[in-house]
Design an enzyme around this catalytic site. Structure first.
Site, PDB file in Angstrom:
ATOM      1  N   TRP A 298       0.723  -1.266   0.068  1.00 32.29           N
ATOM      2  CA  TRP A 298       0.054   0.240   0.147  1.00 32.29           C
ATOM      3  C   TRP A 298       0.949   1.233   0.072  1.00 32.29           C
ATOM      4  CZ3 TRP A 298      -2.215   2.949   4.769  1.00 32.29           C
ATOM      5  CH2 TRP A 298      -1.084   2.730   5.837  1.00 32.29           C
ATOM      6  N   ASP A 299       2.200   1.136   0.298  1.00 31.87           N
ATOM      7  CA  ASP A 299       3.071   2.257   0.255  1.00 31.87           C
ATOM      8  C   ASP A 299       2.951   2.945  -0.981  1.00 31.87           C
ATOM      9  OD1 ASP A 299       3.848  -0.074   2.003  1.00 31.87           O
ATOM     10  OD2 ASP A 299       5.588   1.084   2.590  1.00 31.87           O
ATOM     11  N   GLU A 428       0.302  -2.391  12.935  1.00 35.53           N
ATOM     12  CA  GLU A 428       0.429  -3.762  13.020  1.00 35.53           C
ATOM     13  C   GLU A 428       0.539  -4.597  14.435  1.00 35.53           C
ATOM     14  OE1 GLU A 428       2.153  -4.225   8.434  1.00 35.53           O
ATOM     15  OE2 GLU A 428       3.382  -3.682   9.969  1.00 35.53           O
ATOM     16  N   LYS A 496       1.439   1.296  16.470  1.00 38.63           N
ATOM     17  CA  LYS A 496       2.766   1.222  15.747  1.00 38.63           C
ATOM     18  C   LYS A 496       2.808   2.434  14.887  1.00 38.63           C
ATOM     19  CE  LYS A 496       5.326  -1.401  12.370  1.00 38.63           C
ATOM     20  NZ  LYS A 496       5.376  -2.458  11.206  1.00 38.63           N
ATOM     21  N   GLN A 497       1.979   3.020  14.059  1.00 41.92           N
ATOM     22  CA  GLN A 497       1.999   3.993  12.900  1.00 41.92           C
ATOM     23  C   GLN A 497       0.764   4.752  12.713  1.00 41.92           C
ATOM     24  OE1 GLN A 497       3.082   0.708  10.210  1.00 41.92           O
ATOM     25  NE2 GLN A 497       1.770   1.760   8.778  1.00 41.92           N
TER      26      GLN A 497
END
Length: 672
Positions: A298-299, A428, A496-497
């Site tokens: 998906w980056d 994640e 995480k992000q």
């Protein structure tokens, strides 16, 4: 470290970084390598089955080092020039200089080249010899290579990858021709200066490789090989120009990001170019065991694509065509998991089948399917290119994604809403959760876009799509007025992000400014400071949206701990772990400038702008913004915004534009 006499686009050092992963990359849309590396990669050439699929290592004739005999520690400089797309190494010895230049030709994409130039600095007449230490060995752990006959002075090898991605599938072929490099080069006593040029041509077929090598030789003979590359690269940079007046470190970071990301794109005016996607570490990285093995995530669609779309819609279309080409693989993924439609893989290579080595991500991190469709929607809103959907396979992809989401939902009698259960969100650190806010919001957006474009294309809209878009649960805590990350999320749990903050941008999920602020306040302190580099850019965009400029800057400054010196190569995590040349982080950083500082938002029938930037930036100029067939130049200062239509397409004709101010005043925008 001195930075090119203050030029923010030239990075110069007198020593190389100790970690070779942090050397600069030279890449075009088909070939890539790192400076001083013994291997290169060719786009779409993977070896290994399923989870072992990785970019095949192709031996690189470009990997060599210079040595100047008789000089113990000569003065050396290493320079990455982002204006010319060239890396160079210069040795300054008493009486002469020798320069080694390396580049991937931007328009002749099957070609990479290096040159060695010796220049005499004094009136002496003795011969000057330099040694070339080649790292090249014509063999590979991933390819079965065979030598062929020499061609026009070039050596020739060819061969296939050893293991196909899917059982019974094709093994890509590589044909390579290169100019053999001698062990030394000598400038004769009567000569003041001489340049030797060395070509490497790589293609899937023998004819294409020979054609490219011959074209390179003709340019060498005309003395215009490097200048033809520099000209093509400069045209791309001019058309995708983003400049700001502000701190040097910010300008350097901006030019570094533009260099590495634009290097990955097809040249302009190359319609129908067969593109193979962009992996987090780019084409120069991705051998077995490094940089996610060169897989596409998906980056590409969420973090890199929006920048590419605004600046180079032709390249954005090529990225979407990569996803269309892999649609059959995505259908197989859905079928194997018991669902309808198409499920794009968490990690994709050449076929669209899941190639993630760890099953949990492919099974649960399903938001990627919606992320792919958001890119299609952004493209359609920006270009109104119906041909992509009607003739080139785009509609089949849209329909398959909508079918997948419908089959992945279950009806909750208790809540009278649709649920998506057992997923891993972008965060994640959590898995097997129900109703990830981001996953469900992106599913909803997928279904709304599928219904919208079906109407535009005069196709029937299944009632199920609109019904499920209306009734899917996106968790919301009405008391605290924020979006829990998933059912059962407790405030304060580490993340995480960037996850829920993506609801505001890029998803533009409907919410009040108060809720947007609460989401940012809730997740900023609990997001792992050692998490991946793109995270802070999305917090920065959120705070810019709310005009909290200083808070935005504090988030953006966190990105700088992921930028390494001297060549501005990004690392995924600030401790140096993860992918290097981390294009995902660069994509997030560019979005702060292109969507945060400008306030650009791609809406159904408009391109919104609402600038906000800190006091230490006095001017932002973005040229070549593409919208509905028009090219726009925006110049933004604290005092004013200037907009100019610099170009309009004739075929198909561009849509006429007008600027609509908050007051309701409408200003027609015409070319010039």
């Amino acid at each position: 470290m001195a930075d090119g006499e203050g030029d923010p686009g030239v990075f110069t050092a007198t020593a190389l970084p100790g970690d070779p992963r942090l050397l600069p990359t030279v890449t075009n849309a088909l070939l890539g390598t790192r400076a001083f590396r013994a291997i290169l990669h060719a786009a779409g050439v993977y070896s290994g089955a399923a989870g072992d699929t990785h970019r095949a290592d192709v031996p690189s004739p470009l990997g060599l080092r210079l040595a100047a005999p008789g000089s113990d520690s000569p003065a050396q400089t290493f320079t990455l020039d982002t204006w010319t797309g060239t890396f160079s190494h210069t040795i300054q010895s008493p009486g002469y200089t020798v320069t080694h230049q390396l580049y991937a030709h931007h328009s002749l994409v099957h070609l990479m080249a290096f040159s060695i130039t010796i220049r005499r600095l004094d009136p002496s007449t003795h011969p000057i010899t330099v040694q070339l230490q080649s790292l090249f060995v014509p063999e590979s752990q991933d390819l079965d290579l065979t030598p062929g006959p020499d061609f026009q002075g070039a050596h020739y090898i060819y061969g296939q990858t050893l293991v196909p991605e899917v059982e019974g599938g094709p093994c890509p072929t590589v044909h390579m021709l290169w100019t053999p490099a001698p062990q030394s080069l000598t400038l004769g006593g009567e000569e003041r200066e001489r340049c030797w040029e060395f070509l490497t041509a790589v293609a899937e077929g023998e004819e294409a490789a020979k054609r490219s090598y011959s074209a390179g030789l003709a340019l060498v003979a005309a003395g215009s090989l490097r200048s033809s590359h520099v000209h093509a690269w400069a045209a791309l940079r001019r058309g995708c120009s983003v400049e700001l007046d502000g701190p040097l470190a910010l300008r350097q970071a901006l030019h570094g990001c533009l260099y590495y990301l634009l290097s990955a794109l097809p040249p302009r005016d190359s319609p129908g170019f067969r593109f193979h996607g962009i992996s987090p570490g780019g084409l120069s990285n991705g051998a077995r065991g490094e940089d996610y093995w060169g897989h596409v995530f998906w980056d590409q669609d969420t973090w890199m694509f929006p920048n590419i779309l605004l600046l180079h819609p032709e390249a954005a279309r090529a990225i979407l065509q990569y996803r269309i080409r892999t649609l059959e693989g995505a259908r197989r993924n859905a079928q194997e998991q018991g669902y309808e439609g198409a499920k794009f893989p968490w990690e994709s290579a050449a076929t669209g089948r899941e190639v993630c080595p760890e099953e949990i991500y492919g099974a649960q991190e399903i938001h990627v399917t919606g992320d792919v469709l958001v890119a299609f929607e952004q493209y359609y809103r920006t270009t109104q290119d119906q041909k992509l959907f009607l003739e080139d396979g785009g509609w089949e992809l849209v329909e398959a994604v909508a079918q997948y989401w419908c089959s992945r939902m279950v009806w909750s009698e208790e809540e009278q809403l649709y649920h998506i259960r057992g997923v891993m969100p972008p965060d994640e650190y959590h898995c097997q959760v129900d109703n990830s806010a981001y996953t469900n919001a992106v599913a909803r957006r997928s279904l709304n876009f599928a219904a919208d474009i079906a109407r535009d294309l005069l196709l029937p809209v299944p009632e199920e799509w609109e019904d499920r878009a209306r009734k899917i649960k996106v968790p919301f805590d009405a008391e605290r007025k924020y979006h829990p990350e998933y059912d059962g999320y407790s405030p304060g749990e580490p993340v995480k992000q960037a996850d829920v903050v993506l609801l505001g941008f890029p998803l533009m999920h409907p919410m009040s400014a108060e809720v947007r602020r609460n989401d940012l306040e809730m997740y900023e302190p609990v997001t792992d400071p050692a998490g991946p580099a793109m995270t802070w850019s999305m917090f920065a965009v959120g705070w810019l949206e709310l005009k909290e400029v200083q808070r935005a800057q504090r988030q953006l400054e966190k990105c700088f701990s992921n930028i390494t010196e001297p060549f501005k190569v990004w690392v995924e995590n600030s401790d140096g772990s993860g992918a290097v040349n981390f294009l995902t982080g660069m994509g997030g950083f560019l979005q702060v400038i292109l969507f945060g500082y400008t306030g650009f938002r791609i809406k159904r029938s408009s391109l919104l702008f609402d600038p906000a930037f800190p006091d230490d930036i006095t001017k932002l100029k973005v040229s070549g913004i593409s919208y509905l067939g028009n090219k726009l130049k925006f110049t933004i200062t604290m005092e004013e915004i200037r907009m100019e239509v610099t170009e309009t397409s004739r075929d198909p004709p561009a849509s006429p534009l007008e600027a609509v101010l908050e007051s309701g005043q409408r200003l027609p925008l015409r070319e010039g």
